[in-house]
Each structure stands twice: as C-alpha cells, then as structure tokens.
Design a protein around this motif. Structure first.
Motif, short mmCIF file in Angstrom:
data_model
loop_
_atom_site.label_atom_id
_atom_site.label_comp_id
_atom_site.label_asym_id
_atom_site.label_seq_id
_atom_site.Cartn_x
_atom_site.Cartn_y
_atom_site.Cartn_z
N ALA A 122 0.84 -1.20 0.00
CA ALA A 122 0.00 0.00 0.00
C ALA A 122 0.87 1.25 0.00
CB ALA A 122 -0.93 0.00 1.21
N ASP A 123 0.37 2.29 -0.66
CA ASP A 123 1.11 3.55 -0.73
C ASP A 123 0.11 4.68 -0.94
OD1 ASP A 123 3.04 5.67 -1.54
OD2 ASP A 123 4.43 3.97 -1.54
N ASN A 124 0.52 5.89 -0.62
CA ASN A 124 -0.35 7.05 -0.84
C ASN A 124 -0.04 7.76 -2.14
OD1 ASN A 124 2.10 8.18 -0.24
ND2 ASN A 124 1.42 9.33 1.55
N ASN A 125 0.87 7.18 -2.94
CA ASN A 125 1.24 7.75 -4.23
C ASN A 125 1.12 6.66 -5.28
OD1 ASN A 125 2.28 9.07 -6.40
ND2 ASN A 125 4.31 9.43 -5.52
N ARG A 126 0.26 6.84 -6.24
CA ARG A 126 0.01 5.80 -7.23
C ARG A 126 1.23 5.52 -8.09
NH1 ARG A 126 -5.21 6.78 -10.56
NH2 ARG A 126 -5.16 4.51 -10.69
N ALA A 127 2.03 6.54 -8.35
CA ALA A 127 3.21 6.35 -9.20
C ALA A 127 4.21 5.41 -8.54
CB ALA A 127 3.85 7.70 -9.49
N ASP A 128 4.25 5.38 -7.22
CA ASP A 128 5.20 4.52 -6.52
C ASP A 128 4.82 3.06 -6.59
OD1 ASP A 128 6.74 6.68 -5.85
OD2 ASP A 128 5.84 6.94 -3.86
N LEU A 129 3.63 2.74 -7.08
CA LEU A 129 3.19 1.36 -7.20
C LEU A 129 3.52 0.77 -8.57
CD1 LEU A 129 -0.21 1.53 -5.32
CD2 LEU A 129 1.90 0.42 -4.58
N ILE A 130 4.29 1.50 -9.36
CA ILE A 130 4.82 0.97 -10.61
C ILE A 130 6.27 0.60 -10.34
CG2 ILE A 130 5.28 1.41 -13.04
CD1 ILE A 130 3.01 3.47 -12.96
N PHE A 131 6.53 -0.68 -10.14
CA PHE A 131 7.86 -1.14 -9.75
C PHE A 131 8.72 -1.35 -10.99
CE2 PHE A 131 7.68 -2.84 -5.20
CZ PHE A 131 6.68 -1.95 -4.84
N THR A 132 9.96 -0.90 -10.90
CA THR A 132 10.90 -1.03 -12.00
C THR A 132 11.87 -2.19 -11.73
OG1 THR A 132 12.28 0.66 -10.97
CG2 THR A 132 10.73 1.39 -12.65
N LYS A 133 12.73 -2.44 -12.68
CA LYS A 133 13.61 -3.60 -12.59
C LYS A 133 14.51 -3.58 -11.37
CE LYS A 133 17.12 -6.18 -15.16
NZ LYS A 133 17.89 -6.30 -16.42
N ASP A 134 15.05 -2.41 -11.04
CA ASP A 134 15.95 -2.34 -9.89
C ASP A 134 15.23 -2.65 -8.59
OD1 ASP A 134 14.55 0.06 -10.42
OD2 ASP A 134 15.82 1.13 -9.01
N GLN A 135 13.90 -2.45 -8.54
CA GLN A 135 13.13 -2.79 -7.35
C GLN A 135 12.75 -4.27 -7.31
OE1 GLN A 135 10.29 0.53 -8.38
NE2 GLN A 135 10.29 0.78 -6.17
N LEU A 136 12.67 -4.90 -8.46
CA LEU A 136 12.22 -6.28 -8.55
C LEU A 136 13.37 -7.29 -8.51
CD1 LEU A 136 9.56 -5.78 -11.37
CD2 LEU A 136 9.09 -6.13 -8.93
N LEU A 137 14.58 -6.88 -8.85
CA LEU A 137 15.71 -7.80 -8.88
C LEU A 137 16.04 -8.32 -7.49
CD1 LEU A 137 18.41 -6.52 -11.39
CD2 LEU A 137 17.35 -8.77 -11.34
N ALA A 138 16.33 -9.62 -7.42
CA ALA A 138 16.73 -10.23 -6.15
C ALA A 138 18.05 -9.62 -5.70
CB ALA A 138 16.87 -11.73 -6.32
N PRO A 139 18.24 -9.45 -4.40
CA PRO A 139 19.50 -8.86 -3.91
C PRO A 139 20.69 -9.78 -4.17
CG PRO A 139 18.18 -9.71 -2.08
CD PRO A 139 17.32 -9.80 -3.30
N ILE A 140 21.87 -9.18 -4.25
CA ILE A 140 23.10 -9.94 -4.43
C ILE A 140 23.41 -10.71 -3.15
CG2 ILE A 140 25.58 -9.78 -4.83
CD1 ILE A 140 24.01 -9.29 -7.31
N GLN A 141 23.58 -12.01 -3.28
CA GLN A 141 23.89 -12.85 -2.13
C GLN A 141 25.36 -13.27 -2.17
OE1 GLN A 141 21.09 -16.06 -1.87
NE2 GLN A 141 19.31 -14.71 -1.93
N GLN A 142 25.77 -13.96 -1.13
CA GLN A 142 27.16 -14.40 -1.03
C GLN A 142 27.53 -15.29 -2.22
OE1 GLN A 142 28.08 -16.41 2.60
NE2 GLN A 142 30.29 -16.49 2.21
N GLY A 143 28.67 -15.00 -2.83
CA GLY A 143 29.12 -15.77 -3.97
C GLY A 143 28.69 -15.21 -5.31
N MET A 144 27.89 -14.14 -5.30
CA MET A 144 27.40 -13.53 -6.53
C MET A 144 28.16 -12.27 -6.87
SD MET A 144 23.25 -13.81 -6.27
CE MET A 144 22.40 -15.39 -6.21
N LEU A 145 28.13 -11.91 -8.14
CA LEU A 145 28.64 -10.63 -8.62
C LEU A 145 27.52 -9.94 -9.38
CD1 LEU A 145 32.16 -11.57 -10.03
CD2 LEU A 145 31.70 -10.22 -7.98
N PRO A 146 27.30 -8.65 -9.16
CA PRO A 146 26.26 -7.95 -9.92
C PRO A 146 26.61 -7.90 -11.40
CG PRO A 146 27.59 -6.39 -8.66
CD PRO A 146 28.00 -7.75 -8.21
N ALA A 147 25.62 -8.17 -12.24
CA ALA A 147 25.83 -8.09 -13.69
C ALA A 147 26.04 -6.63 -14.09
CB ALA A 147 24.65 -8.70 -14.41
N PRO A 148 26.77 -6.39 -15.21
CA PRO A 148 27.21 -7.35 -16.22
C PRO A 148 28.60 -7.91 -15.93
CG PRO A 148 27.61 -5.13 -17.00
CD PRO A 148 26.96 -4.99 -15.65
#
Length: 260
Positions: A122-148
């Motif tokens: 829930a949010d009080n701003n409708r624009a904030d409910l449009i999630f972009t890729k950086d918000q949806l990507l799983a966080p970097i865990q141990q042993g990972m490197l951020p692409a590219p």
C-alpha cells in the motif's frame, strides 16, 4: 411465541466467545509458503540474471500489468547480463493493475520471475506502485557478482539451468575489478534506459528515436486475449520523465487508469 427471542440465539452465543482480532501491523500473521505476493526477478548463483527478455510474462498477464523490453547481450563490450542471447533491459510491473493471479510466473520458461511472501504494498502515491527492474531484482547474495560480467568460462547457457554453476569464479571477479568503470556505467545504463538513446524531441514535444515508452491500449480488432491484449509503446513527454516529472511511464499509466 419464542420465535422473536430465538432470533437472538446466534447473537448471544457469540457474545462470550474470544475475539479473533489480529493486531496488525504490530502483530503480523505469517503467510502460507505459496502465498502470491510481490514479484521477484531471480539471479543465477554467479549473479547473472535469469530473465532473457522473452516477454512471455507480459503476454500471459490478463491485466496488462507487465511491460518488458528485451535487449541483446554484447560480449564485445562486456554487456552480458544473462547467460542467454538476450536479457530484460526494461522490466516494469504496475501493481495498480496486478491481480496476483500467478499466470506470469507459470509462463516464465527460466524461472526468472517468482512471487515472494511480501504483501505490504500500500502507498499514498500511485506512481510509486509501478515497480521497476531495480526494485524487482533479487538482492546480491554471497558468492554472486552484480551483472554485467562474462559467463563462467567453459559453460554454456544450458549449463546454468542444469545447476552446474554454483557461484562466481575468480576469473569473473578479476574481470569486474579490471573493468570497474565500465561495469558501473553498464549497470547505470541498465537501470536508466534513457541513457542509451535519449532520442530527439519532435514538434509535439514527444521524443523520437528510442523514447520513454508507455502503455497504450489496442483496439478491439487487435485483441490477443482477455483485457484487450498487450499494448504497444508510444512516446511520452520526454526521454526520462513524464509531462509532470514522473518516472518512466508513470504519468501515461496513471492517465490511462484515470480514464477508466
């Protein structure tokens, strides 16, 4: 004679029962393991993205809530974000429209898109409910490197899906360190598509070339499924912002919602 009194039987029988009130948000009830919550774009064990930009999730969505734009991985310039030929350069989910049906994750051929147990959206701003890729990507865990970064040496695309990759290798880490500046620029370019090609303003004030894109409903003669089918991109107010300074696509999406 007792008919009028009997009607209060249910009322009196529940008056003395323990109230099952949940003290939310102070006390949050745990969800079921397969609860359909906020989406997540998953990564491979070395950090490369699983999304290949096929757009099947967008086609499967009955609410037209997903926008995907694929792009080619370019090894020559070090722009490899996924093990496949392509990756999802632009990915947005409009939670003003999403009905959390899960059809998108069923359509995903690489298990790149899954649904988490997070439900506080829930949010009080409708624009904030449009999630972009950086918000949806799983966080970097141990042993990972951020692409590219390059794929694991000697591995092919199918090796990733067969579980033969268990983490980033020293060669991949060395590549990221040696190309730190380019790596940072490519990551910024991924999350800010306007930096690729800002286009040129037209007489109407929109942008030609590779503009900021927004949803536009197709007519009934072009329907490809429930909800009017997928929508095609149209130019909006500027290379990076909507007419009122909103983020990519926000204003056009909100306008379409308001008209409904």
């Amino acid at each position: 004679m007792f008919a009028g009194v009997a009607g209060f039987g249910v009322t009196f029988s529940t008056m003395f029962r323990k109230v099952a009130t949940e003290e939310y948000p102070e006390e949050k009830r745990p969800t079921q393991p397969r609860f359909h919550g906020r989406h997540q774009l998953n990564r491979h064990p070395d950090g490369l993205e699983k999304c290949v930009g096929c757009e099947l999730c967008a086609w499967a969505c009955p609410a037209d809530a997903i926008l995907v734009e694929g792009a080619n991985n370019v090894d020559a310039t070090g722009e490899r974000f996924s093990p496949g030929e392509r990756y999802g350069r632009l990915y947005q989910i409009n939670y003003l429209r999403c009905i959390f049906c899960g059809l998108c994750i069923e359509a995903c051929p690489t298990r790149a898109l899954t649904m988490t147990n997070e439900y506080e959206l829930a949010d009080n701003n409708r624009a904030d409910l449009i999630f972009t890729k950086d918000q949806l990507l799983a966080p970097i865990q141990q042993g990972m490197l951020p692409a590219p970064h390059p794929m694991v040496e000697g591995m092919e695309e199918r090796d990733y899906y067969q579980g033969k990759v268990d983490g980033a290798t020293p060669a991949q880490r060395d590549w990221v360190e040696q190309n730190a500046d380019h790596h940072a620029a490519a990551r910024q370019d991924e999350f800010d598509p306007a930096t690729r090609d800002e286009g040129t303003p037209s007489e109407s004030g929109s942008v030609t070339g590779e503009p900021n894109v927004a949803f536009e409903d197709r007519g009934p003669d072009q329907t490809h499924g429930p909800g009017g089918g997928p929508r095609r991109p149209v130019a909006q107010g500027g290379p990076d912002k909507g007419p009122d300074g909103d983020g990519p696509m926000d204003r056009a999406l909100l306008d379409s919602e308001t008209k409904k």
